[in-house]
Write an enzyme that holds these catalytic residues in place. Structure first.
Site, PDB file in Angstrom:
ATOM      1  N   LEU A  64      14.567  47.009  81.171  1.00  0.00           N
ATOM      2  CA  LEU A  64      15.159  46.920  80.471  1.00  0.00           C
ATOM      3  C   LEU A  64      16.143  45.383  80.569  1.00  0.00           C
ATOM      4  CD1 LEU A  64      17.783  50.768  80.663  1.00  0.00           C
ATOM      5  CD2 LEU A  64      15.238  49.948  78.997  1.00  0.00           C
ATOM      6  N   ASP A  65      16.873  45.204  79.158  1.00  0.00           N
ATOM      7  CA  ASP A  65      17.168  44.059  79.220  1.00  0.00           C
ATOM      8  C   ASP A  65      18.403  44.031  79.950  1.00  0.00           C
ATOM      9  OD1 ASP A  65      15.915  43.355  77.259  1.00  0.00           O
ATOM     10  OD2 ASP A  65      17.337  43.439  75.363  1.00  0.00           O
ATOM     11  N   ARG A  66      18.632  42.791  80.395  1.00  0.00           N
ATOM     12  CA  ARG A  66      19.789  42.770  81.670  1.00  0.00           C
ATOM     13  C   ARG A  66      21.164  43.276  81.191  1.00  0.00           C
ATOM     14  NH1 ARG A  66      20.531  37.964  85.904  1.00  0.00           N
ATOM     15  NH2 ARG A  66      21.987  38.506  87.152  1.00  0.00           N
ATOM     16  N   THR A  68      21.897  46.016  79.583  1.00  0.00           N
ATOM     17  CA  THR A  68      21.374  47.253  78.393  1.00  0.00           C
ATOM     18  C   THR A  68      21.415  48.046  79.456  1.00  0.00           C
ATOM     19  OG1 THR A  68      19.493  46.268  76.774  1.00  0.00           O
ATOM     20  CG2 THR A  68      19.411  48.786  76.966  1.00  0.00           C
ATOM     21  N   HIS A 166      13.478  42.396  71.989  1.00  0.00           N
ATOM     22  CA  HIS A 166      14.854  42.945  71.478  1.00  0.00           C
ATOM     23  C   HIS A 166      14.066  43.043  70.581  1.00  0.00           C
ATOM     24  CE1 HIS A 166      16.965  39.168  74.242  1.00  0.00           C
ATOM     25  NE2 HIS A 166      16.433  40.334  74.748  1.00  0.00           N
TER      26      HIS A 166
END
Length: 228
Positions: A64-66, A68, A166
């Site tokens: 997961l993105d940082r 998120t 993204h």
């Protein structure tokens, strides 16, 4: 609050798997920042829990993105990892559902499917959505449903049908409805904790060894609760 061995939020654990409720700011796997990744924190947790000496095995299944939050799954055995990798590579074997707070700048249908072509800019660490296929683009598809309408935001449930860089952030930004706190994609202001209001709410998959359906759900972080 940074994740540590002491405050790790374990959602599920058995002999083969461990799932964590990721906090905003955690990186799943090591990167150029040199910050301690979630994977290393989990290894230390396993060593302490089972009184192991040396290093515990842990395989990263997805990321997961940082900024998120939400469900992240890891493999605890070399038997489980390739099977999970195969499942996550299949479009039908795994269902990921996200909740997001998006800015209510434009009127959008209560539910629908978004299809765009994304072009990734690695220097900016950003993806741009286009309505038609263009050079170096990848098709991105998601379905969504508005769960709740607030004064300034919409709570949206999202099911990813493709997994692009993204994807959710760029597709809703294209609609003119960026995620709350997501300055990179046009949000009005940042969240105090540096998060964006994108939460991996649930993950459904087949257990790689037991062959049973597993559904994991992660509680919402404070960035959502304060608004809802």
């Amino acid at each position: 609050m940074k994740t540590s061995v002491e405050n790790l939020q374990v959602l599920y654990e058995d002999n083969h798997l461990i799932a964590i409720n990721k906090r905003a700011g955690d990186i799943v796997q090591g990167d150029k920042t040199g910050d301690i990744p979630l994977s290393e924190i989990i290894k230390q947790y396993l060593i302490r829990k089972y009184n192991k000496t040396g290093e515990a095995y842990l395989g990263v299944v997805h990321r997961l993105d940082r900024p998120t939050t939400g469900v992240v799954l890891f493999a605890k055995t070399s038997k489980a990892l390739p099977r999970l990798n195969a499942s996550f590579a299949s479009k039908d074997a795994v269902q990921k559902q996200y909740w997001a707070l998006i800015e209510k700048k434009k009127i959008i249908p209560k539910e629908g499917t978004l299809t765009h072509w994304l072009v990734r800019n690695t220097k900016q660490n950003k993806s741009y959505a286009y309505p038609q296929e263009c050079p170096d683009s990848q098709k991105a598809v998601l379905s969504y449903k508005i769960l709740k309408e607030l004064d300034h935001y919409l709570l949206v449930e999202i099911t990813l049908l493709t997994g692009r860089h993204h994807q959710i952030r760029s597709q809703f930004a294209y609609l003119g409805c960026p995620l709350k706190g997501d300055l990179k994609y046009g949000a009005k202001r940042s969240n105090p904790d540096g998060s964006i209001c994108l939460h991996a709410h649930s993950l459904e998959f087949i257990h790689p060894v037991k062959k049973e359906k597993i559904t994991l759900t992660a509680p919402l972080p404070s960035s959502f609760e304060k608004i809802l």
